[in-house]
Design a protein around this motif. Structure first.
Motif, mmCIF file in Angstrom:
data_model
loop_
_atom_site.group_PDB
_atom_site.id
_atom_site.type_symbol
_atom_site.label_atom_id
_atom_site.label_comp_id
_atom_site.label_asym_id
_atom_site.label_seq_id
_atom_site.Cartn_x
_atom_site.Cartn_y
_atom_site.Cartn_z
ATOM 1 N N SER A 1 0.841 -1.206 -0.111
ATOM 2 C CA SER A 1 0.163 0.055 0.027
ATOM 3 C C SER A 1 0.982 1.218 0.077
ATOM 4 O O SER A 1 0.650 2.377 -0.780
ATOM 5 N N ALA A 2 1.984 1.263 0.817
ATOM 6 C CA ALA A 2 2.817 2.352 0.899
ATOM 7 C C ALA A 2 3.577 2.562 -0.468
ATOM 8 O O ALA A 2 3.800 3.870 -0.992
ATOM 9 N N ARG A 3 3.961 1.486 -1.166
ATOM 10 C CA ARG A 3 4.757 1.614 -2.300
ATOM 11 C C ARG A 3 4.169 1.902 -3.267
ATOM 12 O O ARG A 3 4.411 2.475 -4.455
ATOM 13 N N GLY A 4 2.641 1.471 -3.574
ATOM 14 C CA GLY A 4 2.020 1.844 -4.721
ATOM 15 C C GLY A 4 2.574 0.603 -5.929
ATOM 16 O O GLY A 4 2.469 -0.414 -5.826
ATOM 17 N N MET B 1 -2.612 -4.446 -8.739
ATOM 18 C CA MET B 1 -3.021 -4.458 -10.219
ATOM 19 C C MET B 1 -1.687 -4.407 -11.089
ATOM 20 O O MET B 1 -1.632 -4.640 -12.276
ATOM 21 N N PHE B 2 -0.753 -3.756 -10.532
ATOM 22 C CA PHE B 2 0.551 -3.348 -11.354
ATOM 23 C C PHE B 2 1.271 -4.886 -11.369
ATOM 24 O O PHE B 2 1.765 -5.221 -12.431
ATOM 25 N N HIS B 3 1.208 -5.735 -9.975
ATOM 26 C CA HIS B 3 1.735 -6.958 -10.265
ATOM 27 C C HIS B 3 0.946 -7.839 -11.219
ATOM 28 O O HIS B 3 1.365 -8.779 -11.753
ATOM 29 N N ALA B 4 -0.146 -7.577 -11.282
ATOM 30 C CA ALA B 4 -0.956 -8.401 -12.302
ATOM 31 C C ALA B 4 -0.727 -8.659 -13.614
ATOM 32 O O ALA B 4 -1.106 -9.419 -14.259
ATOM 33 N N VAL B 5 -0.075 -7.231 -14.008
ATOM 34 C CA VAL B 5 0.440 -7.039 -15.716
ATOM 35 C C VAL B 5 1.017 -8.436 -15.729
ATOM 36 O O VAL B 5 1.119 -8.725 -17.135
ATOM 37 N N LEU C 1 -6.627 3.182 -9.596
ATOM 38 C CA LEU C 1 -6.453 1.709 -9.914
ATOM 39 C C LEU C 1 -5.958 1.329 -11.166
ATOM 40 O O LEU C 1 -6.733 1.757 -12.072
ATOM 41 N N GLY C 2 -4.731 0.660 -11.416
ATOM 42 C CA GLY C 2 -4.471 0.482 -12.713
ATOM 43 C C GLY C 2 -3.563 1.580 -13.233
ATOM 44 O O GLY C 2 -3.175 1.803 -14.570
ATOM 45 N N HIS C 3 -3.498 2.954 -12.503
ATOM 46 C CA HIS C 3 -2.868 3.979 -12.806
ATOM 47 C C HIS C 3 -1.964 4.463 -12.067
ATOM 48 O O HIS C 3 -1.915 4.052 -10.884
#
Length: 214
Positions: A32-35, A122-126, A182-184
């Motif tokens: 959460s902190a890192r985004g 969501m970035f990990h999901a990529v 989210l996703g941005h």
């Protein structure tokens, strides 16, 4: 111990479960902190007050830890959505605009509650098919809850067709996700903008669903 996922085992003893939950809490805080940024196991260990060796005693590495956090967040979202959309609501025939607004607000509440960690996941999901597929399943479940709620409009308002209900969910989700970041790469909007957006979004979706034409 019960085997879950790709061979990972969930501890049955209460003390072990609490220890693992502490690690998952710390990893979720780090995400959460890192985004969109990366995090280290050393950071998670420091947040949990343990050594990195303790993490490796329960998880094969950072990837498995992220998967465990993601599964927990998705389960939490599923439960939250089931609770919100299963709550008693006013009869849609009497106040359809308000009813549609309530449905959109419930979707917003589910996403907003997990926004901080979802931005990172969501970035990990990529680049991770497993996370992507589990996320897609949660998205579909949200859509089903949303559609089931809107179907209560159908008897009195036949214009709210399946196609329209699908569009209503897709549009609402996309707008909410963008405002939550989210996703941005951009952060979520300010609370005042969020409240105004939610009000306007509810009005737009209600107008679309309640229109006489298909």
């Amino acid at each position: 111990m019960d085997v879950v996922g790709a061979g990972r085992k969930i501890p049955q003893q209460e003390r072990s479960r609490q220890s693992e939950a502490k690690l998952l809490d710390a990893a979720e805080e780090a995400l959460s902190a890192r985004g969109a940024g990366d995090f280290s196991l050393a950071e998670v260990a420091a947040r949990a007050g343990v050594t990195t060796g303790t993490i490796y005693s329960r998880f094969k590495g950072k990837s498995e830890l992220v998967h465990a956090v993601h599964e927990r967040v998705m389960d939490r979202m599923d439960a939250h959505a089931a609770k919100l959309f299963g709550a008693a609501e006013a009869e849609p025939a009497s106040q359809p605009e308000r009813f549609v607004g309530d449905v959109v607000s419930r979707l917003a509440a589910v996403l907003e509650a997990e926004a901080a960690v979802l931005r990172a996941l969501m970035f990990h999901a990529v680049g991770d098919r497993s996370i992507s597929e589990r996320g897609a399943a949660a998205h579909s479940k949200l859509g089903a809850f949303f559609d089931d709620a809107l179907q209560r409009l159908s008897p009195a308002l036949p214009g709210a067709s399946e196609r329209k209900r699908y569009w209503a969910f897709t549009f609402s989700y996309d707008v909410l996700a963008r405002h939550l970041g989210l996703g941005h790469s951009s952060p979520r909007t300010e609370q005042e903008d969020w409240d105004e957006m939610l009000h306007n979004l509810s009005g737009m979706v209600a107008a679309y669903l309640l229109a006489d034409h298909n």
